[in-house]
Design a protein around this motif. Structure first.
Motif, PDB file in Angstrom:
ATOM      1  N   SER A   1      26.806  15.283  34.105  1.00  0.00           N
ATOM      2  CA  SER A   1      27.087  15.687  32.802  1.00  0.00           C
ATOM      3  C   SER A   1      28.132  16.734  32.753  1.00  0.00           C
ATOM      4  O   SER A   1      28.813  17.136  32.180  1.00  0.00           O
ATOM      5  N   THR A   2      28.233  17.250  34.056  1.00  0.00           N
ATOM      6  CA  THR A   2      29.260  18.286  34.499  1.00  0.00           C
ATOM      7  C   THR A   2      30.598  17.753  34.373  1.00  0.00           C
ATOM      8  O   THR A   2      31.772  18.071  33.713  1.00  0.00           O
ATOM      9  N   VAL A   3      30.858  16.604  34.909  1.00  0.00           N
ATOM     10  CA  VAL A   3      32.102  15.930  35.103  1.00  0.00           C
ATOM     11  C   VAL A   3      32.348  15.480  33.690  1.00  0.00           C
ATOM     12  O   VAL A   3      33.533  15.474  33.217  1.00  0.00           O
TER      13      VAL A   3
ATOM     14  N   LEU B   1      31.251  29.270  38.743  1.00  0.00           N
ATOM     15  CA  LEU B   1      32.088  28.906  39.766  1.00  0.00           C
ATOM     16  C   LEU B   1      31.371  28.682  40.977  1.00  0.00           C
ATOM     17  O   LEU B   1      31.791  27.914  41.954  1.00  0.00           O
ATOM     18  N   ASP B   2      30.180  28.941  41.041  1.00  0.00           N
ATOM     19  CA  ASP B   2      29.238  29.073  42.321  1.00  0.00           C
ATOM     20  C   ASP B   2      30.048  29.861  43.353  1.00  0.00           C
ATOM     21  O   ASP B   2      31.136  30.396  43.396  1.00  0.00           O
ATOM     22  N   LEU B   3      29.455  30.305  44.433  1.00  0.00           N
ATOM     23  CA  LEU B   3      30.005  31.222  45.319  1.00  0.00           C
ATOM     24  C   LEU B   3      31.105  30.932  46.137  1.00  0.00           C
ATOM     25  O   LEU B   3      32.076  31.606  46.103  1.00  0.00           O
TER      26      LEU B   3
ATOM     27  N   ILE C   1      20.146  11.619  40.344  1.00  0.00           N
ATOM     28  CA  ILE C   1      19.703  12.757  39.222  1.00  0.00           C
ATOM     29  C   ILE C   1      20.381  14.013  39.992  1.00  0.00           C
ATOM     30  O   ILE C   1      20.481  14.128  41.157  1.00  0.00           O
ATOM     31  N   LYS C   2      20.721  14.632  39.005  1.00  0.00           N
ATOM     32  CA  LYS C   2      21.326  16.144  39.543  1.00  0.00           C
ATOM     33  C   LYS C   2      22.672  16.051  40.412  1.00  0.00           C
ATOM     34  O   LYS C   2      22.861  16.982  41.020  1.00  0.00           O
ATOM     35  N   SER C   3      23.398  14.716  40.144  1.00  0.00           N
ATOM     36  CA  SER C   3      24.706  14.871  41.248  1.00  0.00           C
ATOM     37  C   SER C   3      25.792  15.472  40.398  1.00  0.00           C
ATOM     38  O   SER C   3      26.856  15.706  40.993  1.00  0.00           O
TER      39      SER C   3
HETATM   40  N1  LIG Z   1      28.176  24.151  43.460  1.00  0.00           N
HETATM   41  C1  LIG Z   1      28.263  23.083  42.371  1.00  0.00           C
HETATM   42  N2  LIG Z   1      27.275  22.878  41.450  1.00  0.00           N
HETATM   43  C2  LIG Z   1      27.488  21.818  40.589  1.00  0.00           C
HETATM   44  C3  LIG Z   1      28.802  20.928  40.643  1.00  0.00           C
HETATM   45  N3  LIG Z   1      28.603  20.085  39.722  1.00  0.00           N
HETATM   46  C4  LIG Z   1      27.506  20.454  39.054  1.00  0.00           C
HETATM   47  N4  LIG Z   1      26.668  21.361  39.727  1.00  0.00           N
HETATM   48  C5  LIG Z   1      25.521  21.767  39.522  1.00  0.00           C
HETATM   49  O1  LIG Z   1      24.565  20.884  39.623  1.00  0.00           O
HETATM   50  C6  LIG Z   1      23.446  21.010  38.482  1.00  0.00           C
HETATM   51  C7  LIG Z   1      23.274  19.428  37.967  1.00  0.00           C
HETATM   52  O2  LIG Z   1      24.496  19.406  37.278  1.00  0.00           O
HETATM   53  P1  LIG Z   1      24.485  18.384  36.009  1.00  0.00           P
HETATM   54  O3  LIG Z   1      25.692  18.171  35.557  1.00  0.00           O
HETATM   55  O4  LIG Z   1      23.348  18.605  35.032  1.00  0.00           O
HETATM   56  O5  LIG Z   1      23.803  16.896  36.814  1.00  0.00           O
HETATM   57  P2  LIG Z   1      23.399  15.453  36.149  1.00  0.00           P
HETATM   58  O6  LIG Z   1      23.729  14.574  37.025  1.00  0.00           O
HETATM   59  O7  LIG Z   1      24.201  15.495  34.843  1.00  0.00           O
HETATM   60  O8  LIG Z   1      21.906  15.649  36.036  1.00  0.00           O
HETATM   61  P3  LIG Z   1      20.842  14.866  35.377  1.00  0.00           P
HETATM   62  O9  LIG Z   1      21.435  14.225  34.245  1.00  0.00           O
HETATM   63  O10 LIG Z   1      19.537  15.549  35.315  1.00  0.00           O
HETATM   64  O11 LIG Z   1      20.824  13.600  36.284  1.00  0.00           O
HETATM   65  C8  LIG Z   1      23.718  22.139  37.597  1.00  0.00           C
HETATM   66  O12 LIG Z   1      23.134  23.299  37.803  1.00  0.00           O
HETATM   67  C9  LIG Z   1      25.266  21.859  37.693  1.00  0.00           C
HETATM   68  O13 LIG Z   1      25.994  23.479  37.382  1.00  0.00           O
HETATM   69  C10 LIG Z   1      29.426  21.320  41.733  1.00  0.00           C
HETATM   70  O14 LIG Z   1      30.666  20.762  41.838  1.00  0.00           O
HETATM   71  N5  LIG Z   1      29.309  22.160  42.620  1.00  0.00           N
END
Ligand SMILES: Nc1nc2c(ncn2[C@@H]2O[C@H](COP(=O)(O)OP(=O)(O)OP(=O)(O)O)[C@@H](O)[C@H]2O)c(=O)[nH]1
Ligand SMILES: [Mg+2]
Length: 542
Positions: free
Chosen positions: A80-82, A357-359, A75-77
């Motif tokens: 979805s961003t990827v 972009l984060d910090l 979770i939250k890894s």
């Molecule tokens: N700093 C940083 N934050 C990231 C990165 N990738 C994702 N995030 C942040 O991490 C959080 C979770 O990202 P998601 O892509 O929603 O993660 P997920 O694995 O799909 O989450 P679930 O579907 O809930 O399991 C978001 O706030 C993103 O912006 C990264 O490479 N760097």
């Protein structure tokens, strides 16, 4: 957060989505191995019972479709961003508050739309929302939804379907179970080791691995996996990967079809996070070598910004303003995200930059501009993408996976045929399917399938092999040119011929004298692989 869970048995039609979706049915498989398997299926079909014939049709249909690439992880890894970065559009919701609850299959379609596949087998269609995302409101109770088919006219999706999955170790047991199902694992395998803030409270083991049909349909789709890891590889990461590989025959679950991503590389607390991420990724690749073929470091957030057009001209302009600040005050800005509240930076833009972009990404961008004030927005975007590690992932998906899709899909189809035989309602079907597969594997053209199987056995550690032999086999199976296959870059044809013959002999002798029975079976296939390569080279093939 979207509420509700998805649970319960369902009755999704086993023929699955492509038939019902209105999208044109796929044509013949793109590669020679897929065609070989498809021909076998076509010959076999008239002799099977109606039930097995219908299941066979599903195998053939999948064989002709794009490679099914699942993005899985805790979770939250950043899964979805990827997914968004890969597709090149921000379509999957990603937010600290937003959990992915449903398996969503992003695939090529002539009209952009989201099809909600309900547990009763029905479908309804929705548009993407105003921001272009899969809508939060799906029109029915979430527990009546099996999965989502999201269609997009994205070029990448023409050859790869990207499957976003709910996070493992989710507090929402039902959605985590769907992913565990997709990965072939037992429900609840992750709860015990979930960390603070991530722990599920439910007794998932007691809930049992009741797979709903939606998850089963999703399981049937995954042919390769990108496993999103973060800094520490936890026991459950390895467990989920093991589960994926346990799901079907070794050839379908080869570690060669699984790649890890060390995401959030930018958040590694080290003076040089990029270098640290590279080292960590290499260490994870060693630790997980029987699970994944490689681990790539990635700052997924930056990749998403640069690849989806979220990083705009006005963002770049703001970064230029920051780059013009005195070095000392600039430095102060980056001590923490909290200090990123300075009068020099307008409030809205500040939040936007941090979100995009984060910090660390902001710092990288400012450093790039400071070192080269004339940088155009396009160049800046390009360099940020390069530093995020995304080009290696793009290359993997566009090139390595796509090139190997024929072998992967054909292997998965063979594994599906094995399963089909095992589950055939009529004994005669069983014999016919097994005979047909055996006959197929006897043909010289199908030898690559045997090699893939051997490589899967070795790379997963099922058949232990000395490291140099394992490397040699991996090269033989995945090399694009004969020189790569033979680990002899730059060698001319004559040298390659000699080497192929020499390696064939070496493996034959290993098979005969030096090996355990399991090693010997593998070694015979490798010997034959080198021999066939020699024949091809000697016959003047490219
Ligand atoms: N700093 C940083 N934050 C990231 C990165 N990738 C994702 N995030 C942040 O991490 C959080 C979770 O990202 P998601 O892509 O929603 O993660 P997920 O694995 O799909 O989450 P679930 O579907 O809930 O399991 C978001 O706030 C993103 O912006 C990264 O490479 N760097
Ligand atoms: Mg998600």
């Amino acid at each position: 957060m979207r509420d509700g869970t998805v649970a319960g048995a369902a009755a999704v039609h086993p023929l699955g989505p492509a038939h019902a979706s209105g999208e044109p049915t796929q044509g013949a498989p793109g590669g020679p191995l897929g065609r070989l398997v498809a021909e076998t299926c076509a010959r076999l079909r008239p002799y099977l019972s109606p039930v097995s014939a219908a299941r066979l049709d599903e195998v053939t249909r999948r064989l002709a479709g794009p490679l099914q690439l699942a993005v899985a992880g805790r979770i939250k890894s950043g899964k979805s961003t990827v997914v968004n970065a890969l597709i090149g559009r921000r379509v999957a919701a990603t937010d600290v508050r937003e959990c992915t609850r449903l398996v969503t299959r992003f695939q090529y379609g002539t009209v952009d739309r989201v099809e909600v596949v309900r547990t009763d087998g029905g479908r309804h269609t929705l548009p993407y929302d105003a921001e272009g995302l899969v809508p939060a409101d799906l029109g029915v109770e979430p527990d009546r939804i099996a999965y989502l088919d999201a269609y997009l006219t994205s070029a990448l999706l023409a050859s790869v379907t990207v499957i976003d999955t709910p996070g493992l170790a989710s507090t929402d047991r039902a959605s985590a179970r769907r992913t565990e199902a997709l990965l072939g694992g037992p429900a609840g395998a992750t709860d015990a080791s979930a960390g603070p803030g991530e722990a599920g409270t439910g007794n998932a083991a007691a809930a049992g691995p009741q797979l709903d049909a939606g998850s089963q349909a999703a399981i049937a789709q995954a042919e390769a996996v990108l496993y999103v890891l973060t800094q520490t590889t936890r026991a459950d990461d390895a467990e989920a990967l093991a589960a994926f590989q346990a799901y079907s025959a070794p050839q379908a679950a080869s570690p060669m079809n699984a790649v890890g991503l060390l995401n959030k590389a930018d958040q590694i607390a080290a003076p040089d996070p990029v270098a640290a991420a590279r080292e960590l990724a290499a260490a994870q690749a060693r630790a997980l070598r029987h699970r994944v073929s490689d681990v790539l470091p990635l700052a997924g957030l930056v990749a998403e910004a640069t690849e989806t057009g979220q990083f705009t001209e006005s963002d770049a302009e703001l970064l230029r303003q920051l780059a013009r600040l005195e070095p000392a005050s600039r430095e102060l800005l980056f001590y923490s995200a909290d200090l990123f509240v300075r009068p020099e930076v307008p409030v809205g833009g500040r939040a936007r930059l941090l979100e995009r972009l984060d910090l660390f990404g902001v710092r990288q961008a400012v450093d790039l501009i400071a070192a080269n004030p004339g940088l155009t927005t396009g160049e800046l975007r390009h360099r940020l993408a390069a530093q995020s590690g995304f080009p290696a992932l793009r290359e993997l998906v566009d090139h390595a996976f796509r090139r190997r899709a024929d072998g992967i899909k054909a292997s998965v189809a063979l594994a599906a045929l094995d399963l089909l035989a095992a589950r055939a309602p009529v004994p005669a079907d069983r014999t016919r399917i097994r005979d047909a597969v055996e006959e197929l594997l006897q043909r010289p053209q199908a030898h690559q399938l045997r090699l893939l199987e051997a490589a899967a056995l070795v790379s997963s550690g099922t058949v232990p092999m000395p490291a140099d032999r394992a490397v040699e086999l991996a090269a033989l199976v995945s090399g694009e040119t004969a020189a790569e296959q033979l680990g002899a870059p730059g060698a001319d044809r004559e040298a390659l011929c000699g080497r192929a013959l020499e390696r064939a002999a070496a493996w034959r002798s290993f098979a005969t004298f030096g090996a355990t029975p399991a090693q010997s079976r593998v070694a015979h296939q490798v010997h034959r692989g080198f021999f066939l390569l020699w024949q091809r080279l000697a016959a003047g093939a490219p």
